[in-house]
Write a protein that holds these residues in place. Structure first.
Motif, PDB file in Angstrom:
ATOM      1  N   GLU A 132      -7.344   0.399  -8.299  1.00 38.99           N
ATOM      2  CA  GLU A 132      -6.995  -0.429  -7.145  1.00 38.99           C
ATOM      3  C   GLU A 132      -5.719   0.064  -6.463  1.00 38.99           C
ATOM      4  O   GLU A 132      -5.413  -0.344  -5.339  1.00 38.99           O
ATOM      5  N   HIS A 133      -4.984   0.941  -7.129  1.00 38.87           N
ATOM      6  CA  HIS A 133      -3.755   1.487  -6.548  1.00 38.87           C
ATOM      7  C   HIS A 133      -4.025   2.643  -5.594  1.00 38.87           C
ATOM      8  O   HIS A 133      -3.107   3.112  -4.917  1.00 38.87           O
ATOM      9  N   ASP A 134      -5.263   3.145  -5.574  1.00 38.00           N
ATOM     10  CA  ASP A 134      -5.635   4.240  -4.678  1.00 38.00           C
ATOM     11  C   ASP A 134      -6.379   3.654  -3.477  1.00 38.00           C
ATOM     12  O   ASP A 134      -7.469   3.104  -3.628  1.00 38.00           O
TER      13      ASP A 134
ATOM     14  N   ALA B 225       0.841  -1.200   0.000  1.00 35.13           N
ATOM     15  CA  ALA B 225       0.000   0.000   0.000  1.00 35.13           C
ATOM     16  C   ALA B 225       0.871   1.244   0.000  1.00 35.13           C
ATOM     17  O   ALA B 225       1.708   1.431   0.890  1.00 35.13           O
ATOM     18  N   ILE B 226       0.698   2.102  -1.021  1.00 32.29           N
ATOM     19  CA  ILE B 226       1.376   3.396  -1.072  1.00 32.29           C
ATOM     20  C   ILE B 226       0.317   4.461  -0.838  1.00 32.29           C
ATOM     21  O   ILE B 226      -0.614   4.622  -1.636  1.00 32.29           O
ATOM     22  N   LEU B 227       0.443   5.190   0.261  1.00 28.80           N
ATOM     23  CA  LEU B 227      -0.576   6.135   0.711  1.00 28.80           C
ATOM     24  C   LEU B 227      -0.037   7.556   0.608  1.00 28.80           C
ATOM     25  O   LEU B 227       1.011   7.870   1.168  1.00 28.80           O
ATOM     26  N   PHE B 228      -0.748   8.396  -0.119  1.00 27.98           N
ATOM     27  CA  PHE B 228      -0.319   9.779  -0.298  1.00 27.98           C
ATOM     28  C   PHE B 228      -1.126  10.701   0.613  1.00 27.98           C
ATOM     29  O   PHE B 228      -2.341  10.809   0.480  1.00 27.98           O
ATOM     30  N   ASP B 229      -0.419  11.364   1.532  1.00 27.91           N
ATOM     31  CA  ASP B 229      -1.078  12.341   2.378  1.00 27.91           C
ATOM     32  C   ASP B 229      -1.392  13.579   1.538  1.00 27.91           C
ATOM     33  O   ASP B 229      -0.665  13.903   0.603  1.00 27.91           O
TER      34      ASP B 229
ATOM     35  N   GLY C 227     -17.092  13.974 -14.533  1.00 33.04           N
ATOM     36  CA  GLY C 227     -16.966  12.662 -15.148  1.00 33.04           C
ATOM     37  C   GLY C 227     -15.546  12.277 -15.510  1.00 33.04           C
ATOM     38  O   GLY C 227     -15.308  11.181 -16.011  1.00 33.04           O
ATOM     39  N   GLY C 228     -14.583  13.162 -15.228  1.00 38.14           N
ATOM     40  CA  GLY C 228     -13.192  12.894 -15.571  1.00 38.14           C
ATOM     41  C   GLY C 228     -12.360  12.491 -14.368  1.00 38.14           C
ATOM     42  O   GLY C 228     -12.874  12.086 -13.321  1.00 38.14           O
ATOM     43  N   LEU C 229     -11.061  12.594 -14.523  1.00 43.43           N
ATOM     44  CA  LEU C 229     -10.099  12.157 -13.522  1.00 43.43           C
ATOM     45  C   LEU C 229     -10.169  13.043 -12.279  1.00 43.43           C
ATOM     46  O   LEU C 229     -10.166  14.275 -12.375  1.00 43.43           O
ATOM     47  N   SER C 230     -10.216  12.428 -11.109  1.00 44.60           N
ATOM     48  CA  SER C 230     -10.212  13.181  -9.861  1.00 44.60           C
ATOM     49  C   SER C 230      -8.841  13.808  -9.635  1.00 44.60           C
ATOM     50  O   SER C 230      -7.811  13.260 -10.053  1.00 44.60           O
ATOM     51  N   GLY C 231      -8.826  14.945  -8.957  1.00 47.76           N
ATOM     52  CA  GLY C 231      -7.558  15.580  -8.618  1.00 47.76           C
ATOM     53  C   GLY C 231      -6.894  14.970  -7.399  1.00 47.76           C
ATOM     54  O   GLY C 231      -5.820  15.417  -6.992  1.00 47.76           O
ATOM     55  N   TYR C 232      -7.514  13.950  -6.823  1.00 44.19           N
ATOM     56  CA  TYR C 232      -6.984  13.276  -5.636  1.00 44.19           C
ATOM     57  C   TYR C 232      -7.042  11.764  -5.861  1.00 44.19           C
ATOM     58  O   TYR C 232      -7.704  11.301  -6.795  1.00 44.19           O
TER      59      TYR C 232
END
Length: 621
Positions: free
Chosen positions: A120-122, A79-83, A108-113
């Motif tokens: 699955e990587h988020d 798990a790589i977690l970005f604060d 409907g597009g890519l989230s900024g977070y």
């Protein structure tokens, strides 16, 4: 996800990066390709983010660091977690989402977070600082309980986010646990602005010559080693080889490790590196060469934030007892002007909203009137302090909540749609929602002059609304329009006045008598407003806050308490997490355009149920 073949990859901009189907492809890159690969990512980020808007500086600073993370660790198994997930754009590119950047932060597009629904990587959608370490602690416990001894948990946290108390609560637990958690401290010396406080001084000391440790070496005592971590660093955060070696060592230790990576915010883009304000932290549409905003037609209109900042400065000129507090957001909340002129009266406490509120309580006890300027979404972290540390003691503190309501492209975690509901339960706290810049100035003056308890003023993101003149004032209530026939009372809170006036125009054309009123102070409810409601056949309240426990619900309860029998219907935001997209589009999606408000009035007059937007579980809210 589809991975690249084992043929060496030539890094390219655009379609070449879009071909990166996942981290496995990144791990296949040859060492000699990495520098060019990093530059292709940096060029891609500048091109895409300047065109769409978004967080540019933070992501330019973590290009090499993110590449190294995905070469050492095996996401999503590890798990790589970005604060404060605004630094996760490179992570999105490396996990197969480069092609989606043309619609970054669009509906409907890519989230900024990071977003669990995207990949699955988020692991979570996170934009509130200082939380990653607690997530990491919990995931490490889960791995231990399930016997997953071969898995790692990595938390990437900036030195700015490390000023938050929650981060230290987690460090206290992780360091004592001996579980394999790797904390990567991305130290660029900044959050929005340069990091302040004792931690910043300590990190500066660790970066001095003589404090470096080689791979396999150990640092002398520091705050992290005292908490039970093995400290590795400082490491050049733009040297992939050095990062790879440090992260490899951290992974092999299988215990709590802190890797101190020193980076440059905005690295590789001259305008960002030279921007002393915030290194182009978050940008709108800007020129990809100069970094300057793309010119608009006509003179720019003032923002809500700038109107507040100027009004506060004028009040500070008049009153020496007026002080201001921010949580690491001096410029974004409008306090910069006051800080320049009165630096001794403006306090940046770091990303520590709870501390900010209770520190304000102490200032109020000491005879000052503090103005606490926060984004609405971040006030929720200090709800207990507002209640028990400020309101319980009836202290004169003014909370100014920027980005209230629907904020737009930043999405679910940034919409400020809960503050009025939370503040509505606080005894003695007054809440104001200005409809335009003139009212913002007026209400701020009233709030800072009030010394019998706390007040809060909420306003949205973006350009301040055009001033709307009242046709008359009843007590503290502004009547914005009236047709003479007291049929429907449209009670508008804040900038929703414009939509209510549009609805009133449509309804009047159909022969329906409509009064549009702005309470100015939403709580407490004034007797004049109760009388106004009693003299109409129907009341419709309209707000840019959750309908659940919001301003309209408070007003409806007050009517019942005073035996006013006029029917009330509450229009507002649903009890749901709204996605990202333009503010106007999102408001229309939940039924808050002028035409939709008019339609709701017609349905209510006909005794039909209003078509409220459903919540995420499908139930009406």
């Amino acid at each position: 996800m589809t991975e690249l073949s084992k043929t060496p990859v030539t890094p390219m901009v655009g379609r070449g990066l879009s071909a990166i189907g996942g981290p496995r492809a990144v791990r296949r890159l040859q060492t000699g390709q990495l520098e060019a690969f990093a530059e292709s990512i940096r060029t891609f980020l500048i091109e895409k983010v300047c065109a769409s808007g978004g967080h540019l500086g933070p992501n330019l600073g973590v290009v090499e660091l993110t590449i190294a993370l995905h070469r050492v660790f095996e996401s999503p198994r590890d798990a790589i977690l970005f604060d404060t997930g605004h630094q996760a754009y490179v992570h999105k590119i490396l996990t197969g989402r480069a092609a989606a950047f043309d619609r970054l932060r669009q509906a409907g597009g890519l989230s900024g977070y990071p977003s669990r629904s995207e990949s699955e990587h988020d692991w979570y959608e996170n934009s509130h600082a200082s939380a990653s370490l607690s997530y990491a602690d919990g995931l490490a416990k889960a791995n231990e309980l399930r016997g997953r001894a071969d898995r790692s948990v990595v938390a990437v946290i900036g030195d700015g986010a490390m000023t938050g108390g929650m981060a230290w609560e987690a460090l206290n637990n992780i360091g004592a646990s001996r579980r394999p958690v790797v904390v990567v401290l991305n130290d660029n010396g900044r959050s929005y602005a340069p990091t302040s406080g004792a931690l910043a001084n300590h990190l500066h000391t660790l970066k001095q010559p003589g404090n470096h440790t080689s791979a396999g070496g150990r640092a002398g005592p520091n705050v992290f080693t005292e908490l039970g971590f093995t400290y590795l660093g400082p490491v050049d955060g733009h040297d992939i080889g050095a990062l790879h070696a440090a992260l490899d060592q951290a992974r092999a230790l299988r215990q709590p490790v802190l890797v101190h990576a020193v980076t440059v915010k905005g690295s590789g883009f001259g305008p960002a590196e030279g921007d002393e304000a915030d290194c182009l932290h978050a940008v709108g549409t800007v020129d990809a060469v100069t970094g300057r905003p793309v010119p608009t037609v006509g003179p720019p209109s003032p923002s809500w934030t700038s109107v507040f900042g100027q009004a506060l400065l004028e009040l500070a000129d008049e009153r020496k007892d007026l002080v201001a507090i921010t949580a690491s957001m001096l410029r974004p909340t409008g306090l910069y002007r006051m800080a320049v002129k009165f630096p001794e009266r403006v306090f940046d406490v770091g990303i520590a909203e709870q501390h900010a509120v209770t520190s304000a309580a102490g200032l109020a006890m000491g005879g000052f009137h503090p103005v606490v300027a926060l984004y609405s979404t971040f006030l929720t972290r200090a709800a207990d302090q507002v209640l028990m540390d400020v309101a319980l003691h009836r202290l004169p503190v003014t909370f100014v909540l920027d980005r209230a309501g629907v904020t737009g492209p930043d999405g679910a975690s940034h919409h400020g749609m809960w503050d009025a509901s939370l503040l509505g339960v606080v005894p003695g706290l007054r809440v104001a929602a200005p409809r335009d810049s003139h009212q913002l100035r007026s209400l701020l003056r009233e709030a800072t002059a009030y010394d019998e308890g706390p007040s809060a003023i909420r306003f949205p993101k973006g350009t301040a609304s055009k001033d709307i003149q009242a046709v008359r004032r009843i007590g503290g209530v502004d009547v914005l329009s009236e047709s003479g026939i007291r049929d429907v009372l449209l009670l508008s809170y804040g900038p929703m006045a414009h939509m209510c006036l549009q609805a009133a125009t449509q309804l009047t054309q159909q022969g329906i008598g409509v009064t549009v009123a702005d309470p100015r102070w939403a709580t407490p409810v004034t007797p004049e407003l109760l009388d106004l409601a009693a003299n109409h056949r129907l009341v419709i309240t309209v707000e840019d806050n959750s309908r659940t426990g919001g301003l309209g619900s408070t007003f409806a309860m007050c009517l019942r308490d005073h035996a006013v029998t006029t029917p009330v219907h509450v229009l507002g935001l649903p009890r749901a997490f709204l996605t990202h997209g333009p503010r106007e589009q999102l408001l229309a999606r939940v039924g808050l355009s002028g035409a939709q408000i008019a339609s709701a009035v017609l349905r209510a007059r006909a005794g039909k149920p209003l078509d409220h937007t459903t919540s995420t579980d499908g139930s009406l809210q």
